[in-house]
Design an enzyme around this catalytic site. Structure first.
Site, PDB file in Angstrom:
ATOM      1  N   GLU A  31      -1.678   7.178  -4.482  1.00 27.70           N
ATOM      2  CA  GLU A  31      -1.302   6.445  -5.492  1.00 27.70           C
ATOM      3  C   GLU A  31      -2.758   5.895  -6.047  1.00 27.70           C
ATOM      4  O   GLU A  31      -3.519   5.477  -5.385  1.00 27.70           O
ATOM      5  CB  GLU A  31      -0.506   4.988  -4.948  1.00 27.70           C
ATOM      6  N   GLU A  70      11.356   4.053  -5.745  1.00 30.64           N
ATOM      7  CA  GLU A  70      12.024   2.826  -5.131  1.00 30.64           C
ATOM      8  C   GLU A  70      12.786   1.968  -6.384  1.00 30.64           C
ATOM      9  O   GLU A  70      12.358   0.887  -6.844  1.00 30.64           O
ATOM     10  CB  GLU A  70      10.923   1.757  -4.842  1.00 30.64           C
ATOM     11  N   GLU A 103       7.675   8.068   2.029  1.00 30.70           N
ATOM     12  CA  GLU A 103       6.767   6.929   2.171  1.00 30.70           C
ATOM     13  C   GLU A 103       6.936   6.288   3.784  1.00 30.70           C
ATOM     14  O   GLU A 103       8.236   5.983   4.035  1.00 30.70           O
ATOM     15  CB  GLU A 103       6.829   5.791   1.382  1.00 30.70           C
ATOM     16  N   GLN A 107      -0.602   5.968   3.284  1.00 31.62           N
ATOM     17  CA  GLN A 107      -0.923   6.808   2.090  1.00 31.62           C
ATOM     18  C   GLN A 107      -2.441   7.540   2.738  1.00 31.62           C
ATOM     19  O   GLN A 107      -3.056   6.904   3.517  1.00 31.62           O
ATOM     20  CB  GLN A 107      -1.193   6.061   0.862  1.00 31.62           C
TER      21      GLN A 107
HETATM   22  O1  AHR Z   1       2.713   2.238  -0.270  1.00 30.92           O
HETATM   23  C1  AHR Z   1       2.597   1.298  -1.208  1.00 30.92           C
HETATM   24  C2  AHR Z   1       3.806   0.804  -1.806  1.00 30.92           C
HETATM   25  O2  AHR Z   1       4.877   0.725  -1.074  1.00 30.92           O
HETATM   26  C3  AHR Z   1       4.364   1.806  -2.855  1.00 30.92           C
HETATM   27  O3  AHR Z   1       3.801   1.747  -4.148  1.00 30.92           O
HETATM   28  C4  AHR Z   1       5.686   1.606  -3.146  1.00 30.92           C
HETATM   29  O4  AHR Z   1       6.318   2.670  -3.124  1.00 30.92           O
HETATM   30  C5  AHR Z   1       6.129   1.045  -1.610  1.00 30.92           C
HETATM   31  O5  AHR Z   1       6.631  -0.390  -1.708  1.00 30.92           O
END
Ligand code: AHR
Length: 551
Positions: free
Chosen positions: A56, A215, A350, A400
């Site tokens: 991200e 989300e 995620e 991530q």
């Molecule tokens: O991974 C960090 C954040 O966590 C992401 O941007 C979001 O999708 C989630 O709430």
């Protein structure tokens, strides 16, 4: 209180704990644990895509982590960090999700294509949260140097498929299908194909995986599941395919919120059962963050420290992480009410632990945490869960990839290290594409004291996959101080050769840093066999991969 021996890791214990094959007769008598792999009970093929990643425009993930720039003194391939490419090739990274996360629903893909000098600077979604004085400007104000072309180039260099998340909150369905047109329309066919060609990519990117929002119950638009289902239908109603099958991932529930899954499918199917054909997967996000032992559900107050923890916090994190298995099963059961044939799969795009700030390897990197052995055990446990549900989980992405939450790698300028989590992915690569087998594991439970109340956690868990005559068995021993001597039986075959690779340390806080990048590394050995069964000692606080050749 926990018995003192649970807090200490003595030299004696450590010495006895190295993963080793013990001679059968003698060892079997004292083994208190058993693993039985059932060759005749296949569960399904393990999709390589469950070993996917998430990137991200957040903190140091893209800028500094992946992208260093063509003119950087850091070794790079067309601007992309070379060391990262090398490591990701080793783990056979199958798929990478981009550009968010919450960022995705505030991103206009057009800002990140076309001549670099003309790309605009925009306020990053994370700007307000990214308030450390050490945070560089390009983490807060997106200069769009890294966009679709650069991301797809990164995927090509590592051999992964791109998985793009479209903006549903603040762009239109037209913007979505134009992004598909930009990526997938044939060479020379459209103005957008020409724009792509001008950036050096005349041939289509053939992007198959597309997330429709992120989300959507929260940062992605604050929708109800019913409202989101209407949006999903609108965004997915007509999309240009160019002969490329598009696999759309619907924004799914937050953790265990079954009402989202139910509400989404109910509303989606109001227009008829054929609506299911437009959904490849339902996304599920789950972070293990609450280490308060039931004291609070406050998102800030409930979090723990990444590096400073006691054995109780170790077990609490694992307990929180284990919950994902119930969630997978529970959402799957709800989905079955609407989709008997289970056309739609779960995409856990995620997952990982989320600690409070304070362990950043690079000060100022938002949401960066340094993974320890605890996170390795957590990650192995999670991947084993996905392996055990191959018919349900089609794709997943650890959150991530680099310089962020449960990262496989940490990097800053010319510094780089593979984290404890990176080592787990390297160990588990061997499961990709294998036939998952039902595996029975019996071991004494872990007992610990949870603020005056007795608590337990399972004693050993794992997963097995078959690849022709090769069997891969991964096993987690969560006990912070006790090794587990275990008899392994493969029902329906004998073991002709065996080797093991374990990741462990006498210190449960062990982790790699830029200064000590090899503090935690897996150790391999071949195992001597002395009978039809294998007896092995799983060290305390360990992740082990057994590679067995069957006859
Ligand atoms: O991974 C960090 C954040 O966590 C992401 O941007 C979001 O999708 C989630 O709430």
């Amino acid at each position: 209180m926990l018995p003192r021996r649970d807090f200490l890791r003595t030299g004696l214990l450590t010495a006895s704990a190295a993963a080793c094959a013990a001679p059968m007769g003698l060892a079997a008598a004292s083994s208190d644990s058993r693993i039985e792999v059932l060759l005749d009970e296949p569960l399904g093929v393990i999709s390589p895509n469950i070993y996917g990643h998430f990137t991200e425009h957040l903190g140091g993930v893209i800028y500094d982590g992946i992208w260093v720039g063509e003119d950087s003194p850091v070794p790079n391939a067309q601007g992309i960090r070379k060391r990262l490419i090398e490591e990701m090739r080793k783990i056979k990274a199958p798929v990478v999700r981009y550009p968010g996360g919450c960022f995705a629903d505030s991103y206009n893909w057009r800002d990140g294509v076309g001549p670099v000098k003309q790309r605009p600077r925009r306020t990053n979604f994370w700007e307000e949260a990214d308030n450390s004085p050490s945070s560089p400007a390009n983490h807060k104000f997106e200069n769009n140097r890294f966009g679709t072309n650069e991301f797809v180039r990164f995927c090509k260099l590592i051999g992964a498929e791109p998985y793009l998340a479209a903006n549903l909150r603040s762009l239109t369905p037209e913007d979505f299908y134009r992004w598909i047109e930009y990526c997938n329309s044939p060479a020379g066919s459209t103005s957008l194909a020409e724009l792509r060609a001008a950036a050096g990519s005349p041939e289509p990117f053939a992007v198959r995986f597309w997330g429709v929002g992120n989300e959507s119950w929260g940062c992605g638009g604050n929708f109800t599941p019913q409202e989101y289902a209407v949006e999903f239908r609108r965004f997915s109603t007509w999309l240009p395919a160019y002969g490329q099958k598009l696999s759309l991932v619907a924004s799914g529930p937050n953790s265990g919120e079954l009402s989202w899954t139910e509400g989404f499918f109910e509303e989606l199917l109001r227009k008829g059962p054929e609506q299911l054909d437009s959904v490849y997967g339902l996304s599920l996000h789950y972070y293990a963050w609450n280490l308060s032992r039931g004291r609070t559900n406050d998102w800030e107050k409930g979090k723990g420290s990444a590096l400073e923890f006691e054995p109780i916090d170790w077990y609490e994190l694992l307990r929180e992480g284990q919950r994902i298995e119930e969630m997978v099963q529970a959402h799957w059961n709800v989905m079955a009410e609407f989709d008997e044939q289970h056309k739609v799969k779960l995409v856990v795009d995620e997952w990982g632990p989320w600690y409070r700030p304070g362990s950043e390897a690079t000060p100022g990197d938002l949401l960066e945490q340094v993974p320890t052995l605890r996170d390795a055990v957590f990650s192995a446990m999670t991947l084993d869960i996905f392996n055990r549900h191959p018919e349900k989980v089609a794709m997943a992405a650890c959150a991530q990839l680099i310089n962020c939450l449960n990262s496989l790698y940490l990097a800053h300028e010319d510094k780089f290290c593979v984290t404890a989590v990176g080592h787990v992915f390297a160990l588990y690569t061997a499961h990709q594409g294998g036939q998952s087998l039902r595996t029975l594991i019996s071991a004494p439970a872990v007992h610990y004291d949870r603020d005056g109340k007795p608590a337990t956690f399972w004693g050993l868990q794992g997963s097995a996959s078959l690849h022709g005559k090769e069997l891969v068995l991964t096993v987690v021993n969560p006990h912070v101080s006790e090794p587990r001597e275990t008899v392994v039986n493969i029902r329906g075959a004998s073991i002709s050769s065996a080797s093991s690779t374990s990741l462990t340390s006498p210190d449960i806080h062990a982790h790699n840093t830029f200064a000590e990048p090899t503090a935690l590394e897996p150790q391999s050995k071949s195992l001597a066999l002395s009978g039809p069964l294998l007896t092995i000692v799983f060290p305390p606080a360990s992740v082990t991969r057994l590679s067995l050749t069957l006859s």
